[in-house]
Design a protein around this motif. Structure first.
Motif, PDB file in Angstrom:
ATOM      1  N   THR A  69       0.948  -1.154  -0.156  1.00 45.63           N
ATOM      2  CA  THR A  69      -0.032  -0.115  -0.065  1.00 45.63           C
ATOM      3  C   THR A  69       0.931   1.283   0.023  1.00 45.63           C
ATOM      4  OG1 THR A  69      -1.773  -1.243   1.205  1.00 45.63           O
ATOM      5  CG2 THR A  69      -1.722   1.148   1.509  1.00 45.63           C
ATOM      6  N   LEU A  70       1.776   1.316   0.932  1.00 42.87           N
ATOM      7  CA  LEU A  70       2.773   2.458   1.016  1.00 42.87           C
ATOM      8  C   LEU A  70       3.674   2.595  -0.594  1.00 42.87           C
ATOM      9  CD1 LEU A  70       3.446   4.450   2.899  1.00 42.87           C
ATOM     10  CD2 LEU A  70       5.490   2.998   3.553  1.00 42.87           C
ATOM     11  N   ALA A  71       4.008   1.476  -1.134  1.00 49.14           N
ATOM     12  CA  ALA A  71       4.685   1.600  -2.461  1.00 49.14           C
ATOM     13  C   ALA A  71       3.873   2.232  -3.364  1.00 49.14           C
ATOM     14  CB  ALA A  71       5.333  -0.081  -2.794  1.00 49.14           C
ATOM     15  N   ALA A  72       2.491   1.807  -3.381  1.00 50.79           N
ATOM     16  CA  ALA A  72       1.604   2.130  -4.385  1.00 50.79           C
ATOM     17  C   ALA A  72       1.434   3.856  -4.040  1.00 50.79           C
ATOM     18  CB  ALA A  72       0.140   1.868  -4.021  1.00 50.79           C
ATOM     19  N   GLY A  73       1.453   4.240  -2.849  1.00 49.59           N
ATOM     20  CA  GLY A  73       1.411   5.991  -2.547  1.00 49.59           C
ATOM     21  C   GLY A  73       2.781   6.394  -3.204  1.00 49.59           C
TER      22      GLY A  73
END
Length: 274
Positions: A69-73
């Protein structure tokens, strides 16, 4: 996930972009400004704050607590920067601690977005899941303030704490002011982080930067990443604890300059401290 981001120096020529992410409970500007100042003629640096830290919005519970999820951000930030500066601008990433762990997710899943990544003071697996879940529960109950004393000892060597008390105070104030629930959710994301079986899938260059005195990140774990990816490099910064960009900004900037200037070969290079 929408992450707050800002340019370090908007007037820097936009030939290359370096996105930087902070540690758990960290502020990107506080942890990366000295490195960015060293790189002002080389790349346009973009500071990104994690949820609940710095200027970042608190964690949205619609988002699952995972580093994917953080990587997508972070990937979305790269897209927004390219929309602003031009689609052909090469984008690099450097992450400290939890952001460094996230860099491996970026390298695996967004190899068309990032030209190379640097993993600073992190590895393919960070600690044990049970300990992260315990910390998440403790922070939900007691807040991040109770972590400050112990974290200070892990993040900085005794000499750095004695010689740079104002810097240490600023960094630790960032931890104390981090949104508690956001911090806890990031702990839960770290509990699920395990990239060890996926290192062979990573094809873009990965630079590993380790602090020689970092008790949080065993050097063997860092070496395993450098050896497990196709194009890995490992640099050990002498005398550095966990917050390597804060204590040794000149050395870190030099390594990142090398990352954006040339391809990486597999090697281990010790870096002398201040």
């Amino acid at each position: 996930m929408d992450l707050n981001w800002t340019y370090y120096s908007p007037k820097t020529p936009a030939e290359r972009v370096l996105i930087v992410g902070p540690s758990l409970g960290g502020n990107a500007a506080h942890q990366w400004t000295k490195v960015a100042a060293e790189l002002i003629d080389d790349v346009r640096v973009v500071f990104v704050d994690l949820p609940g830290g710095g200027l970042g919005a608190v964690w949205d519970d619609a988002d699952s607590p995972s580093l994917d999820t953080l990587a997508a951000g972070f990937a979305q930030v790269a897209d927004e920067v390219r929309a602003d500066l031009g689609e052909d601008v090469p984008v690099y990433f450097a992450g400290l601690s939890i952001s460094g762990a996230t860099a491996l997710h970026l390298a695996r899943d967004y190899d068309k977005t990032f030209a190379a990544v640097a993993v600073v003071a992190s590895s393919a697996k960070v600690g044990e899941p049970e300990r992260w879940l315990e910390r998440a529960e403790a922070v939900d109950e007691r807040g991040t303030q109770h972590l400050v004393e112990e974290t200070t000892k892990r993040w900085f060597t005794p000499n750095f704490r004695a010689e740079h008390p104002a810097t240490v105070d600023t960094i630790m104030e960032g931890l104390a002011s981090t949104d508690d629930h956001s911090y806890a959710q990031l702990c839960r994301a770290l509990a699920e982080h395990d990239m060890r079986e996926d290192l062979g899938l990573i094809r873009i260059p990965v630079m590993m930067i380790a602090g020689e005195r970092d008790t949080s990140t065993p050097l063997a774990n860092v070496e395993a990443v450098a050896e497990g990816v196709l194009r890995g490099a490992l640099h050990v910064v002498d005398g550095a604890a966990h917050l390597v960009p804060v204590s040794h900004p000149v050395q870190v900037a030099g390594l990142l300059r090398g990352m954006v200037d040339r391809p990486l070969a597999s090697r281990v290079v010790p870096e002398s401290g201040d």
